[in-house]
Design a protein around this motif. Structure first.
Motif: not given
Length: 586
Positions: A361-371
């Motif tokens: 958890e947290g990688a998408d939020e910190l590294l811009g992962g979501y479409g």
């Protein structure tokens, strides 16, 4: 990792045994290894312990020489360094939670600025007659409170405040509407009338049963991206991740990894395998006989590549029917993220081998992962607002129009990040870090694991990692229409078998398929539930459960979860049976 609760009366009377006993009973699942309590004057504190560090002397509450009393839930990962920074301090325990108590004695409310970890901390300052509550900046560990006519109460879970008779279980309609549309509720106010959240990074000061001060320590500071060469950025990110994983592995009990086969958990797998002499225990859930992607084969290959012990956990239709009431019971602050289902069973299976699990958890939020970040950053007029459409839009389910009030929490978060000097991409990330992350993903992880006696740790959600990656140039996060570009690039060099540049399939649970298989029976049962009947049209609800549409299927899942949650946490019904048994109780 523990459960904590406490009560400070307004009139100076001592908290009763009944209240403290109720706290302990309601939070027993969070701390099966022991209980501790403290009571003096108008203050009572309770802690239930899941022993992870300092198994022998780490009992709480901890009392210092000044009479300050600490009760905490979580882990302070830099406790080794904090102890070294206090060479003249006599320590009574080897616990990671004792240094914060001594730091408070020296620095007062500023003690939280020295902490690196996930925590919800209560300190009773006996000399000042005040209660101090602090929560970690990412909101990894939960903390709730209620201001009542009798006094101020707090707990790791809302159901403890209700179980102690301090708050009546009543639904706040604004939060219910947000839950329906977003699958979680936003901001300080929970779905329960009278129960609030201590916000991520917040410190409250309570005197004579009343909140007198609020302080904030943000997870991120103001400022846009910082110029940096890609090779340097990659090295910086790797060093931060290694450092974070090292401290997240500090434990006196066995630990493992939730391995989805995706980028984030594959990064953790690669580094954990390097940092440990013994094979890492990795756990992967899968769904046979459905049309959703099953990641077990890919995860198995990666585990074999690095020499990990891989455990595969099947989640099937029977699990859906039998475990969902247990999940709804565990998640008292409701989250209708369907990932709660495999997460709950993974934790149950992992508990047979380990007591701590690392997760991505947290990688998408910190590294811009979501479409949705890419959609938010499109040129006008193609860009899309964050979470601007809701699950029930256009379905005609509700008896009355709920308007757009459910979106106010997202708008408030967007207004806040607009003052942070962020780029548009950073603003999108910031909005999710304020609400989606702590009020959906981290509630899911906390409740599903704690219900099974397992501690969840999130190495990406670490200040060292956040400082290394959040301020990277936007093009190192989103590049060639892909998020988490730099992390993908690193993984492609480190573990190319992970195929990090392949198209992301996303993590899906076939709840729509399972609901439709039983829709003719489930629909009428859900429609007649008091919690559903009061604001939904019965005929339309029944139709959702037999519909072929994807949107209708997800709406049906949300209503099913809410019906079970409402029955357990508002009406107070409890059953050991399956979904049908539970819904037949009303």
């Amino acid at each position: 990792m523990c459960g904590i609760a406490g009560f400070m009366t307004i009139d100076g009377t001592s908290p009763s045994d009944e209240v403290l006993d109720a706290f302990a009973n309601c939070l027993a699942h969070r701390g099966p290894d022991g209980q501790g309590r403290y009571r003096e004057g108008n203050v009572g504190l309770v802690q239930t312990r899941l022993a992870i560090i300092d198994l022998e002397t780490g009992q709480q509450p901890i009392i210092d020489d000044k009479g300050n009393v600490l009760s905490a839930n979580g882990e302070v990962y830099n406790f080794v360094e904090l102890r070294q920074s206090l060479p003249d301090q006599v320590m009574k325990t080897a616990s990671d939670c004792e240094p914060p108590l001594h730091l408070y004695g020296r620095k007062g409310l500023a003690f939280v600025h020295d902490l690196r970890g996930m925590f919800a901390i209560s300190i009773y300052d006996r000399e000042r007659g005040r209660l101090v509550l602090s929560r970690d900046p990412f909101g990894i560990k939960p903390l709730y409170y209620a201001e009542t006519q009798r006094g101020f109460a707090f707990a790791s879970e809302p159901q403890a405040l209700i179980g102690a008779g301090l708050v009546k279980p009543k639904v706040r309609e604004e939060a219910r509407d947000a839950f329906m549309q977003l699958q979680f509720s936003t901001g300080r106010n929970t779905i329960y009338k009278g129960i609030k959240r201590v916000l991520p990074g917040e410190t409250l000061v309570v005197e004579r049963g009343l909140v007198v001060e609020h302080h904030m320590k943000l997870a991120l500071e103001k400022g846009g991206p910082k110029a940096i060469a890609e090779d340097t950025a990659m090295q910086q990110m790797e060093e931060a991740l290694i450092d974070s994983i090292k401290v997240h592995q500090r434990s006196d009990v066995p630990y493992g990894l939730f391995l989805s086969g995706g980028i984030d958990s594959s990064v953790l797998l690669s580094l954990m395998a390097e940092l440990n002499d013994q094979p890492i225990k990795a756990y992967t859930a899968g769904f046979s006989g459905t049309d959703v992607p099953d990641e077990r084969k890919h995860a198995r290959m990666l585990a074999q590549k690095v020499g990990a012990d891989h455990m595969e956990v099947e989640f099937d239709e029977n699990d859906f029917l039998t475990l969902l009431p247990r999940v709804a019971e565990a998640i008292d602050d409701p989250v209708a993220d369907y990932a709660v289902l495999p997460t709950f069973k993974l934790a149950r299976e992992a508990r047979k081998d380990v007591k701590v699990v690392l997760s991505g958890e947290g990688a998408d939020e910190l590294l811009g992962g979501y479409g949705r970040y890419r959609a938010y950053c499109r040129p006008w007029p193609l860009r899309k607002a964050m979470r601007n459409s809701g699950t029930f839009d256009g379905l005609g389910v509700f008896k009355k129009d709920i308007g757009k009030g459910w979106h106010s929490g997202i708008e408030k978060a967007e207004k806040f990040v607009s003052k942070m000097d962020f780029t548009r991409l950073q603003r999108a990330q910031g909005i999710d870090l304020i609400d989606w992350l702590p009020h959906d993903l981290l509630i899911k992880l906390d409740r599903c694991l704690m219900a099974n006696g397992v501690e969840g740790r999130t190495p990406f959600l670490d200040p060292v990692v956040a400082n290394a990656v959040f301020y990277l140039p936007d093009e190192m996060k989103i590049n060639n229409k892909m998020g988490k570009y730099l992390l993908r690039h690193w993984l492609n060099k480190r573990l190319p078998e992970a195929k990090p540049f392949s198209k992301k399939r996303g993590f899906t649970v076939p709840v729509g398929h399972w609901i439709k298989n039983h829709g003719a029976k489930l629909g009428p049962l859900v429609a007649q539930q008091p919690g559903i009947e009061e604001f939904c049209d019965k005929k339309t609800v029944k139709h959702l459960f037999t519909s072929d549409g994807k949107e209708e299927g997800f709406a049906a899942w949300t209503l099913l979860f809410y019906a079970l949650w409402h029955q357990r946490h508002i009406l107070g019904f409890k059953t050991d049976g399956d979904v049908f048994d539970a819904l037949s109780m009303t």
